[in-house]
Design an enzyme around this catalytic site. Structure first.
Site, PDB file in Angstrom:
ATOM      1  N   GLN A  91      -0.266  -6.654  -0.150  1.00 53.72           N
ATOM      2  CA  GLN A  91      -1.376  -6.960  -1.070  1.00 53.72           C
ATOM      3  C   GLN A  91      -2.012  -5.625  -1.433  1.00 53.72           C
ATOM      4  OE1 GLN A  91      -3.212 -10.433  -1.348  1.00 53.72           O
ATOM      5  NE2 GLN A  91      -2.841 -11.226   0.683  1.00 53.72           N
ATOM      6  N   SER A  92      -2.495  -5.526  -2.692  1.00 56.06           N
ATOM      7  CA  SER A  92      -2.919  -4.215  -3.211  1.00 56.06           C
ATOM      8  C   SER A  92      -4.095  -3.617  -2.463  1.00 56.06           C
ATOM      9  CB  SER A  92      -3.282  -4.327  -4.680  1.00 56.06           C
ATOM     10  OG  SER A  92      -2.135  -4.625  -5.402  1.00 56.06           O
ATOM     11  N   THR A  93      -5.113  -4.449  -2.200  1.00 52.91           N
ATOM     12  CA  THR A  93      -6.314  -3.850  -1.624  1.00 52.91           C
ATOM     13  C   THR A  93      -6.672  -4.563  -0.330  1.00 52.91           C
ATOM     14  OG1 THR A  93      -7.750  -5.378  -2.759  1.00 52.91           O
ATOM     15  CG2 THR A  93      -7.236  -3.345  -3.921  1.00 52.91           C
TER      16      THR A  93
END
Ligand code: ZN
Length: 697
Positions: free
Chosen positions: A25-27
């Protein structure tokens, strides 16, 4: 259904190797909050089992949680996945969607390429793809491109929304200390009196000292602290007090929020590829110039300083910088040299530096850059004391009330002219707006069916509107005359201050730095040029007017010690019929002094005559250059012989015989003879001329 459709692609050799499940997941916020997606990603394990991989061959790679897929840099999990695929260990790579694997086409295509070479399948929620099959590969290529494009659109949409919010001043940033949001989300001054006072003190001190470092020093020597309010998190809005440091100080001075302004785009980030074994991308944040700030909304909330003061502070900080010394004046320093930082060389145009001599009592302005950088000759070396004195005089004269009255009158004239210019602008604007209205009326008046005419009229109307807009822009950027207005009260205050200025300038409590600061308010720079006999001073005032003056350079040390030419002439005249002692007496009586001070003596006169080749009337006896007398009035044997017109041997005989009163301090040493006037008259031989010698007896 999933199984039935795709099992043709999954062959035993795939199932013999491992299945890698990639989770990302990106963040970190997504990792924390978006648990649904996370659970779906972990569900892929079940899918791998359903597809026929045994439990022990399923490997989950979830090291990259909280990393963006925009690049492979820094994603260790992705890189280990690629290497495993490259080594042929992977039978399939499973991911929720391809965007999890890579948002960058270059990373994505590389992965597909390697998968094709090692015969590895790519599996996502929608199907199984074999990169060796052309159709699958094409599809995977599309998916990669789309996922990169999706990232781009997301970015654009976010950025656009942000900009739109910023344009209205609604985009919230962290506020600097001293400003807070009230319950209605309006920005107000911090209600804590102590915080307000600390912020005000910083600005007052900077106004006084002119350098950020001096303010920091003041805070630290007086053990003052500066407040910080936490932003977000568990300690939100909590206040702590810390010592002030330079970085903080600069941030305060550079922050337009203190001037009540909302600014977006103060910094710009540029990425840079750092070379090395594993190339890294590094972002660098730079400050954008005030004039280039994209969004500036002035006076949107209360502040501590005015916008003009903010710009002045910025300018002052910029001025204080010492790199690129050709363009900047540098901060005012403690030394006595008034022109420090604002003095330019009239010969080569470089900035001159200050050198203090004789324990700081004397200073010189030196242009030595060519010398220090290229070993050339020092361009100019000018003693500064006299220059500073002349400059002070000019400065105080310029600040005299009478002079100021004239300047104020000139201001009024300028104001008058500026008002006229403003009127011209207003008229121009009015006219253009009227023309635009006219074009509008013409457009509405035409029959809409007459399309050709309507189109050209619409065109015309559009043009006029653009003109109005352009003109309004130009007018907004044009300096307003009201900015330079001096009110009658201000005028009185300036004149009153001018009356006190000489006293303030001379006061012992005024420091050199303060004098220099005063000077800099009016004077931009000073150019010094050495002429053959004078030093030319060009003063450029802040108004760009130039005053020129000249001062005599300080005499060189030998010039100070040299006998005055008038004295030499006097000695030349007197030498005809005076002894050195008599000349010395005459000069002392006339109140003249030798170059080194004190009074004239026969020996000094002798030196003067020697140096200037002044002859006396006694060619025979060089001793007579002096009086030939000792302190007790006794003469040497040669002088006595000259005075009595006899031979030295005769004198010696007379001494031995006791005819002359003499003393001999050492055996065989010189005799010193006392010659009272009556002895000279009795013993002196008459002068016999050559022609007298030949006369018959
Ligand atoms: Zn020079």
């Amino acid at each position: 259904m999933f199984n039935r459709l795709n099992n043709t692609k999954i062959r035993p050799d795939h199932l013999e190797r491992q299945a890698f499940i990639y989770i990302r997941q990106s963040t970190l916020v997504q990792v924390r909050d978006n648990t649904g997606s996370k659970a779906r990603q972990y569900d892929l394990q079940q899918r791998a089992l359903n597809l026929g991989w045994p439990q022990e061959s399923i490997l989950v790679i979830d090291q990259d949680q909280g990393h963006s897929g925009a690049s492979a840099v820094g994603r260790d999990g992705f890189q280990s996945l690629v290497s495993e695929v490259g080594l042929g260990h992977a039978g399939a790579v499973l991911s929720l969607e391809v965007s999890r694997l890579a948002r960058s086409c270059s990373d994505w295509y590389r992965l597909i390429e390697i998968c094709a070479l090692t015969n590895t399948l790519v599996i996502d929620e929608e199907g199984t793809y074999d990169p060796n099959q052309y159709n699958d590969r094409l599809l995977l290529g599309f998916k990669g491109t789309m996922s990169e494009a999706e990232l781009h659109w997301l970015h654009c949409r976010l950025q656009g929304g942000k900009l739109e919010k910023a344009q209205k001043g609604d985009l919230r940033f962290r506020l600097p200390s001293g400003l807070v949001f009230d319950p209605l989300d309006h920005i107000i001054l911090d209600p804590d009196e102590q915080v307000q006072q600390a912020v005000r003190l910083v600005f007052d001190l900077f106004d006084q000292f002119g350098t950020a470092m001096a303010v920091v020093q003041y805070f630290n020597t007086n053990q003052l602290l500066f407040p910080t309010r936490f932003w977000g998190g568990s300690k939100d809005n909590q206040l702590i007090w810390q010592p002030l440091n330079q970085g903080r100080m600069l941030a305060i001075l550079h922050n337009p929020a203190y001037a009540g302004a909302y600014v977006y785009g103060r910094t710009q980030t540029r990425t840079k590829l750092l070379p090395g074994e594993t190339p890294r991308v590094k972002g660098r944040t730079r400050q954008v110039k005030v004039s280039d700030w994209p969004i500036v909304l002035k006076d949107v909330h209360p502040g501590y300083i005015s916008w003009n003061q903010f710009l002045l502070n910025w300018q002052r900080l910029d001025d204080n910088r010492t790199w690129q010394p050709q363009e900047r004046r540098g901060a005012v320093r403690e030394g006595a040299a008034l022109l420090q930082g604002i003095v330019l060389c009239g010969r080569c145009g470089r900035r001159m530096s200050v050198r203090y001599l004789q324990d700081g009592g004397v200073w010189a302005y030196v242009c030595a850059q060519a010398h220090s950088q290229r070993a050339e000759k020092t361009c100019q070396f000018l003693i500064g004391n006299e220059i500073d004195a002349a400059l002070t005089q000019i400065f105080l004269d310029a600040m005299q009330p009478a002079q100021l009255e004239i300047s104020m009158a000139a201001f009024e004239q300028i104001e008058g002219r500026a008002q006229q210019v403003d009127q011209q602008w207003q008229l121009r604007l009015e006219r253009t707006r009227y023309e635009a209205e006219l074009a509008q009326q013409r457009f509405f008046a035409i029959d809409p069916d007459n399309r050709l005419v309507a189109r050209s009229l619409e065109h015309d109307w559009n043009d006029k509107l653009t003109q109005v807009e352009q003109l309004e822009h130009e007018y907004a950027a044009f300096p307003k005359w009201s900015d330079h207005l001096v009110s009658p009260q201000e005028r009185q205050r300036i004149l009153a201050l001018a009356q006190d200025l000489p006293a303030i300038w001379q006061a012992p409590t005024t420091s050199h730095a303060e004098r220099k600061q005063l000077l800099r308010f009016l004077i931009k720079d000073v150019t010094l040029t050495r002429q053959s006999k004078t030093i030319q001073i060009h003063i450029r005032w802040q108004t760009e007017a130039v005053t020129t003056t000249e001062v005599a350079p300080r005499p060189k040390s030998y010039e100070i010690r040299r006998t005055q030419p008038a004295v030499v002439e006097r000695v030349r005249l007197l030498a005809h019929d005076h002894t050195d002692q008599q000349i010395a007496d005459r000069l002392n009586q006339a109140g003249l002094v030798p170059g080194l001070g004190g009074s004239f003596t026969a020996r000094k006169i002798c030196w003067i005559r020697y140096a200037y080749q002044i002859r006396t009337n006694c060619p025979k006896a060089p001793e007579l250059c002096t009086t030939g007398q000792r302190g007790d009035g006794r003469y040497s044997a040669r002088v006595a012989a000259h005075l009595l017109n006899v031979n030295v041997s005769t004198i010696a005989g007379w001494c031995k015989a006791g005819t002359l009163d003499n003393i001999q301090e050492t055996p065989h040493g010189p005799r010193w003879i006392s010659l009272p006037p009556d002895t000279i008259t009795t013993l002196r031989k008459p002068v016999q001329r050559r022609w007298q010698k030949n006369l018959p007896a």
